[in-house]
Design an enzyme around this catalytic site. Structure first.
Site, PDB file in Angstrom:
ATOM      1  N   GLU A 150       0.874  -1.179  -0.131  1.00  0.00           N
ATOM      2  CA  GLU A 150       0.379   0.040   0.029  1.00  0.00           C
ATOM      3  C   GLU A 150       0.838   1.139   0.056  1.00  0.00           C
ATOM      4  O   GLU A 150       1.231   1.798   1.103  1.00  0.00           O
ATOM      5  CB  GLU A 150      -1.083   0.046   1.335  1.00  0.00           C
ATOM      6  CG  GLU A 150      -1.658   1.201   1.188  1.00  0.00           C
ATOM      7  CD  GLU A 150      -2.594   1.342   2.401  1.00  0.00           C
ATOM      8  OE1 GLU A 150      -2.763   0.626   3.250  1.00  0.00           O
ATOM      9  OE2 GLU A 150      -3.280   2.321   2.328  1.00  0.00           O
ATOM     10  N   LYS A 158      -2.735  -2.043  -3.076  1.00  0.00           N
ATOM     11  CA  LYS A 158      -3.660  -0.968  -2.510  1.00  0.00           C
ATOM     12  C   LYS A 158      -3.020   0.379  -2.518  1.00  0.00           C
ATOM     13  O   LYS A 158      -1.854   0.541  -2.227  1.00  0.00           O
ATOM     14  CB  LYS A 158      -3.955  -1.514  -0.833  1.00  0.00           C
ATOM     15  CG  LYS A 158      -4.715  -0.462  -0.132  1.00  0.00           C
ATOM     16  CD  LYS A 158      -5.219  -1.081   0.956  1.00  0.00           C
ATOM     17  CE  LYS A 158      -5.927   0.049   2.057  1.00  0.00           C
ATOM     18  NZ  LYS A 158      -6.745  -0.554   3.048  1.00  0.00           N
TER      19      LYS A 158
END
Ligand code: 13P
Length: 340
Positions: free
Chosen positions: A177, A219
């Site tokens: 992420e 992400k």
């Protein structure tokens, strides 16, 4: 060598109609969320809040996985069933946040580097024992005067790649992420430029570290103008800019990209995801891994009171359902009128 099981878990996290609930707020972050509703953050209130979320009737219709925090993965429902077991009974996969937070980067004022690699191999083994099948590590990239630097982007990409390699060794699917923050006055073009640099650096590091893309999820942020930018963008402009930047930089072999909400309103986050999926087929599934955009209405309805649990669960179910539809490009604002 990562097993085919990792690729299966990754695929099962982004099926049609479903996405991920991020409920992995650290102690500091959950305190901020509880402050807003005037609830003290204690082990008991955090347990009660997470139990309310996870026991939402039919949550599994629209939620494939839940990301937990270290404290939460060790907690159970009030009747003693570990959260991981309860979620697994519903067919929801448990994940775990494993980074130790973004700290100031020495020598780079205003920039941050995420820590947590020391002892990670041992922690991952324990989390797998506790029932986790995927993990999350968040890096933060800030746009400002003269920043981000390539040093910050590359240092975070290196840490994400080391983390991802350790996860795959441990039998956990890594969610990598990198979040380009929406704080600031920058325009959408600047966000696109920084997001593309970040993703190029990340996938280069993942390749060098022999991470198997089929057993991984990205992400990340949508490509958006900064919150303080005078020239805001339409839903379609954001969807088009995001897909264009992703296509330029993210390899097609990965099963899915899940977006964070990052301060967007719940409805904005849903509409923008929907618009991307309306654009047609993409090389990867485009889904969600929202924290605030899924939880905020539920948190506001709950207010720490047992008598509000049912109303809060209805609010969470509604957002999960709307985002599940957006995952497939089937959302319409009409759905907002049919709140249960
Ligand atoms: P938000 O959707 O609230 O940005 O949270 C997602 C998340 O997990 C950030 O790491």
């Amino acid at each position: 060598m990562p097993t085919p099981e990792l690729a299966d878990i990754a695929i099962n996290l982004v099926p049609a109609g479903k996405g991920i609930l991020a409920a992995d707020e650290s102690l500091g972050t959950i305190q901020k969320r509880f402050d807003r509703i005037d609830v003290a953050s204690t082990e008991e209130t955090r347990q009660a809040y997470r139990e309310m979320l996870f026991t939402t009737p039919n949550l599994e219709q629209h939620i494939s996985g839940v990301i937990l925090f270290d404290e939460t993965i060790r907690q159970a429902t009030i009747d003693g069933t570990p959260f991981t077991e309860m979620l697994s009974q519903k067919g929801i996969i448990s994940g775990i946040k494993v980074d130790k937070g973004a700290k100031s980067m020495a020598g780079f004022p205003g920039e941050r580097i995420t820590e947590g690699l020391d002892g990670l191999r041992e922690r991952l083994a324990e989390y797998r024992e506790l029932g986790a099948r995927f993990a999350k590590w968040r890096a933060v990239i800030t746009i400002g005067e003269g920043i981000p630097s390539m040093a910050c982007i590359n240092a975070n990409a290196f840490a994400l790649a080391r983390y991802a390699a350790l996860c795959q060794e441990a039998g956990l699917v890594p969610i990598v992420e990198p979040e380009v923050l929406m704080d600031g006055n920058h325009d959408i073009e600047r966000c696109a430029e920084v997001s593309e640099s970040t993703w190029v650096s990340l996938f280069s590091a993942l390749y060098q570290h022999r991470v198997m893309l089929e057993g991984l999820l990205l992400k990340t942020n949508m490509v958006l103008p900064g919150e303080g930018c005078e020239k805001q963008a339409s839903v379609d402009e954001i969807a088009e800019a995001t897909v264009r930047s992703l296509r330029r930089t993210v390899p097609p072999d990965m099963p899915g990209i899940v977006f964070l909400s990052g301060g967007q309103s719940p409805i904005d986050a849903t509409e923008r995801l929907n618009a991307m999926n309306v654009m047609g087929d993409h090389p990867w599934g485009l889904s969600f891994s929202y924290g605030r955009a899924l939880q905020q209405p539920a948190l506001d309805a709950w207010k720490g009171e047992a008598s509000n649990v049912s109303a809060a669960q209805k609010a969470l179910y509604h957002r999960a359902k709307c985002n599940g539809a957006a995952r497939d490009g089937k959302y319409s604002v009409e759905m907002e009128k049919r709140v249960p």
